[in-house]
Design an enzyme around this catalytic site. Structure first.
Site, PDB file in Angstrom:
ATOM      1  N   TYR A 152       0.865  -1.182   0.000  1.00 27.25           N
ATOM      2  CA  TYR A 152       0.000   0.000   0.000  1.00 27.25           C
ATOM      3  C   TYR A 152       0.897   1.226   0.000  1.00 27.25           C
ATOM      4  O   TYR A 152       1.827   1.321   0.809  1.00 27.25           O
ATOM      5  CB  TYR A 152      -0.881  -0.010   1.253  1.00 27.25           C
ATOM      6  CG  TYR A 152      -1.758   1.209   1.423  1.00 27.25           C
ATOM      7  CD1 TYR A 152      -2.857   1.423   0.600  1.00 27.25           C
ATOM      8  CD2 TYR A 152      -1.495   2.142   2.425  1.00 27.25           C
ATOM      9  CE1 TYR A 152      -3.674   2.534   0.767  1.00 27.25           C
ATOM     10  CE2 TYR A 152      -2.305   3.257   2.605  1.00 27.25           C
ATOM     11  CZ  TYR A 152      -3.403   3.443   1.770  1.00 27.25           C
ATOM     12  OH  TYR A 152      -4.203   4.541   1.953  1.00 27.25           O
ATOM     13  N   ASP A 247       9.320   2.680  -0.692  1.00 30.52           N
ATOM     14  CA  ASP A 247       8.323   3.314   0.172  1.00 30.52           C
ATOM     15  C   ASP A 247       8.700   2.996   1.616  1.00 30.52           C
ATOM     16  O   ASP A 247       8.502   1.878   2.086  1.00 30.52           O
ATOM     17  CB  ASP A 247       6.931   2.779  -0.186  1.00 30.52           C
ATOM     18  CG  ASP A 247       5.850   3.310   0.756  1.00 30.52           C
ATOM     19  OD1 ASP A 247       6.190   3.897   1.795  1.00 30.52           O
ATOM     20  OD2 ASP A 247       4.667   3.105   0.437  1.00 30.52           O
ATOM     21  N   LYS A 275       5.078   9.824   8.471  1.00 34.79           N
ATOM     22  CA  LYS A 275       4.948   9.331   9.844  1.00 34.79           C
ATOM     23  C   LYS A 275       6.035   9.868  10.782  1.00 34.79           C
ATOM     24  O   LYS A 275       5.914  10.986  11.251  1.00 34.79           O
ATOM     25  CB  LYS A 275       4.894   7.802   9.836  1.00 34.79           C
ATOM     26  CG  LYS A 275       3.727   7.298   8.941  1.00 34.79           C
ATOM     27  CD  LYS A 275       3.300   5.914   9.229  1.00 34.79           C
ATOM     28  CE  LYS A 275       2.329   5.338   8.226  1.00 34.79           C
ATOM     29  NZ  LYS A 275       0.935   5.424   8.559  1.00 34.79           N
TER      30      LYS A 275
HETATM   31  N1  HOZ Z   1      -1.469   4.105   6.274  1.00 38.29           N
HETATM   32  C1  HOZ Z   1      -1.762   3.484   7.532  1.00 38.29           C
HETATM   33  C2  HOZ Z   1      -1.035   2.207   7.661  1.00 38.29           C
HETATM   34  N2  HOZ Z   1      -1.460   1.162   6.886  1.00 38.29           N
HETATM   35  C3  HOZ Z   1      -3.203   3.342   7.756  1.00 38.29           C
HETATM   36  C4  HOZ Z   1      -3.785   4.600   8.190  1.00 38.29           C
HETATM   37  C5  HOZ Z   1      -5.191   4.653   7.800  1.00 38.29           C
HETATM   38  O1  HOZ Z   1      -5.548   4.061   6.785  1.00 38.29           O
HETATM   39  O2  HOZ Z   1      -5.942   5.334   8.505  1.00 38.29           O
END
Ligand code: HOZ
Length: 435
Positions: A152, A247, A275
C-alpha cells in the site's frame, strides 16, 4: 494543563460519539480502517494519550500497539516533541515561505539516509508516493509502474491497484473511481516471486518508469523479503533504466536510523517517507538521486507543490523526534522489546495449541492465524480472519489495543516497558485459549 474538549464530549461515550459521527462522516470516520469494519463492534474515541497508553472517552486505559499507525515511536505526547511544537507554534503556524527548520530536518534526513541527495517535504505519505511516481515518469519519459500485491502506497490513483491496508481490509483492493486507462499502466507482481520479477522485466522492462515497493511489506500484515529478492530487483532496475522507489513511510527511521534500506542493504533511486519524520504531525517527504530530484519544478518540468509543505510545526516535531531517537539510542532498545514480545507471543500460542505465525522485524510485528509461513499476500490471506477478530476483541477487553485489521502491522515504541509486554503476553495467553 487539561484542555477542554468541544461542547459536551467530556460527558459522552464512544458509542454516542460514533452514533453522531455517522451523521457527519461516511462510515463515521475520516479514514476507513478506524471504522472497525474488519473486526466488528463500535470503534472507541480517544480522549488523550501519553507514553504507550491511550485513554478512551469511556475511561479505559489501553496499551497501544498502533502508535498512530507508526509515528509514535517515542510514545504519545513525548515532552521533547510537545515542547518543540509549542515553541514553533509561538513563532507562527504556517508561512508559505521557506523557514530554517526545513533545512535542519533535511540535514538530519540526509545524514541518516545516505541514498538521499536531495529531498522535498510534503504533507503525507500518500503525497510522497504519488509525487515520486510522477517524478519517475517525468524523468524516464515512460508510463509503466510495477507494484507488488498487498503493498500500500497511499491512495494516489496509480497505486490503488491490488492495494493493501484499508483497501485490502475492506475487500476493495482496486478502488472505484480510478480510470481504467490509468490503472492499466500499473502492473502488479506477487512479492518475493523471482520468476514473476524476471518475466516482468523481460516483457515490459523498456516501458517501465519505476518499481515501487515497501522493502518490508507492512500493509497486508507483515512479511519480509526473501534473501536475494531486493538485490535482484536492484540489478534489474539498473539494467533497464527503471527508477527503484522504496516506500519507507512506515519503515523509515523506525527499523534503523537509515530505515529498511540500511537494514537490508539496498540503495534505492528514490525513497518516500512520512509518519516518524513528522513526529506525529502531518508530513511526508520524497527524495533520492540528485539528477532525478532536479527534474522537479522549479528546476525541471515535473510539477509538485503544497501550501503547507515544510510546515514549521511538522518540521519542529520531526527534528525533535529524530534528535530524541539519537539521544536515547532507540534502535537497540526497540529490537530488545520486539524480541521479548515475539518470544512471549510464540510461547503463549504454542502453549494454547494455536497456529500463529508471528512475523517481526525490529519494532514492527504481526500475528497471522495460519500454519503457513507468510512470504506474500496469498500466504497472508490464509490467515483465519474471524479468529483474528476474536483475538482483537479479546485483547481490547483486556486493555491491549492492536490494529483493527489483520492487514496492518503493530508498532512498539520506546515508551513500552517490559512490564507492558508481560501484561500483553499474559492477555494473549488467555485469549489464545478461548479462540
Ligand atoms: N497508512 C496506515 C497504515 N497502513 C493506515 C492509516 C489509515 O488508513 O488510517
Amino acid at each position: 494543563m487539561d484542555l477542554p474538549l468541544p461542547t459536551d464530549s467530556t460527558r459522552t461515550t464512544s458509542a454516542a460519539l460514533f452514533r453522531e459521527a455517522l451523521d457527519h462522516f461516511p462510515g463515521g470516520v475520516n479514514s476507513p480502517v478506524r471504522a472497525f469494519r474488519a473486526v466488528g463492534g463500535t470503534p472507541f474515541f480517544v480522549d488523550s494519550a501519553s507514553g504507550a497508553r491511550l485513554r478512551t472517552v469511556d475511561g479505559a486505559e489501553l496499551i497501544d500497539y498502533v502508535g498512530t499507525w507508526g509515528p509514535a515511536i517515542l510514545g504519545h505526547a513525548h515532552p521533547a516533541i510537545i515542547g518543540a511544537v509549542q515553541a514553533a507554534a509561538g513563532r507562527g503556524t504556517s508561512f508559505g515561505v521557506s523557514n530554517p527548520l526545513e533545512i535542519e530536518l533535511a540535514r538530519r534526513v540526509k545524514a541518516w539516509v545516505p541514498s538521499i541527495q536531495k529531498l522535498r517535504f510534503c504533507n503525507s505519505g500518500t503525497e510522497a508516493c504519488m509525487s515520486a511516481l510522477r517524478l519517475a515518469r517525468g524523468f524516464t519519459g515512460r508510463d509503466g509502474v510495477v507494484k507488488f500485491d498487498g503493498c500500500y502506497h497511499g491512495h494516489g490513483d496509480s497505486l490503488l491497484v491490488k492495494a493493501g491496508s484499508g483497501p485490502l481490509t475492506l475487500g476493495q483492493p482496486d478502488s472505484a473511481g480510478v480510470p481504467a486507462d490509468l490503472a492499466r499502466h500499473t502492473r502488479v507482481l506477487p512479492f518475493n516471486d523471482f520468476e514473476a520479477l524476471e518475466h516482468a522485466f523481460s516483457a515490459w522492462g523498456s516501458e517501465l518508469a519505476c518499481v515501487i515497493l515497501e522493502l518490508v511489506p507492512a500493509n497486508a500484515g507483515l512479511y519480509l523479503p526473501r534473501p536475494g529478492f531486493l538485490e535482484r530487483l536492484r540489478t534489474l532496475c539498473t539494467h533497464h533504466g527503471v527508477v527503484l522507489i522504496a516506500d519507507e513511510v512506515m519503515t523509515g527511521f523506525r527499523l534503523a536510523r537509515g530505515g529498511a534500506q540500511e537494514v537490508l542493504g539496498l540503495t534505492p533511486d528514490l525513497s518516500c517517507f512520512g509518519k516518524i519524520i513528522g513526529g506525529g504531525l502531518p508530513v511526508g517527504a520524497f527524495g533520492g538521486r540528485g539528477d532525478i530530484m532536479d527534474r522537479l519544478a522549479p528546476l525541471g518540468p515535473v510539477y509538485q507543490a503544497g501550501t503547507l509543505s515544510g510546515n514549521p510545526l511538522a518540521m519542529a516535531a520531526g527534528i525533535a523526534a529524530l534528535d530524541e531517537l539519537a539521544r536515547v539510542d532507540a534502535y537497540p532498545r526497540l529490537e530488545a522489546l520486539g524480541r521479548l514480545l515475539e518470544e512471549g507471543m510464540g510461547e503463549a500460542a504454542r502453549s494454547a495449541g494455536v497456529a500463529v505465525q508471528f512475523r517481526r522485524i525490529g519494532s514492527m510485528f504481526c500475528a497471522y492465524f495460519t500454519d503457513r509461513p507468510v512470504w506474500n499476500l496469498s500466504d497472508a490471506l490464509t490467515s483465519d480472519r474471524s479468529r483474528f477478530a476474536r483475538f482483537f476483541h479479546g485483547m481490547l477487553e483486556r486493555g491491549v489495543y492492536l490494529a483493527p485489521s489483520q492487514f496492518e502491522a503493530g508498532f512498539l515504541s520506546t515508551a513500552h516497558t517490559e512490564e507492558d509486554l508481560r501484561a500483553t503476553v499474559a492477555a494473549a495467553a488467555k485469549v489464545f485459549r478461548v479462540l
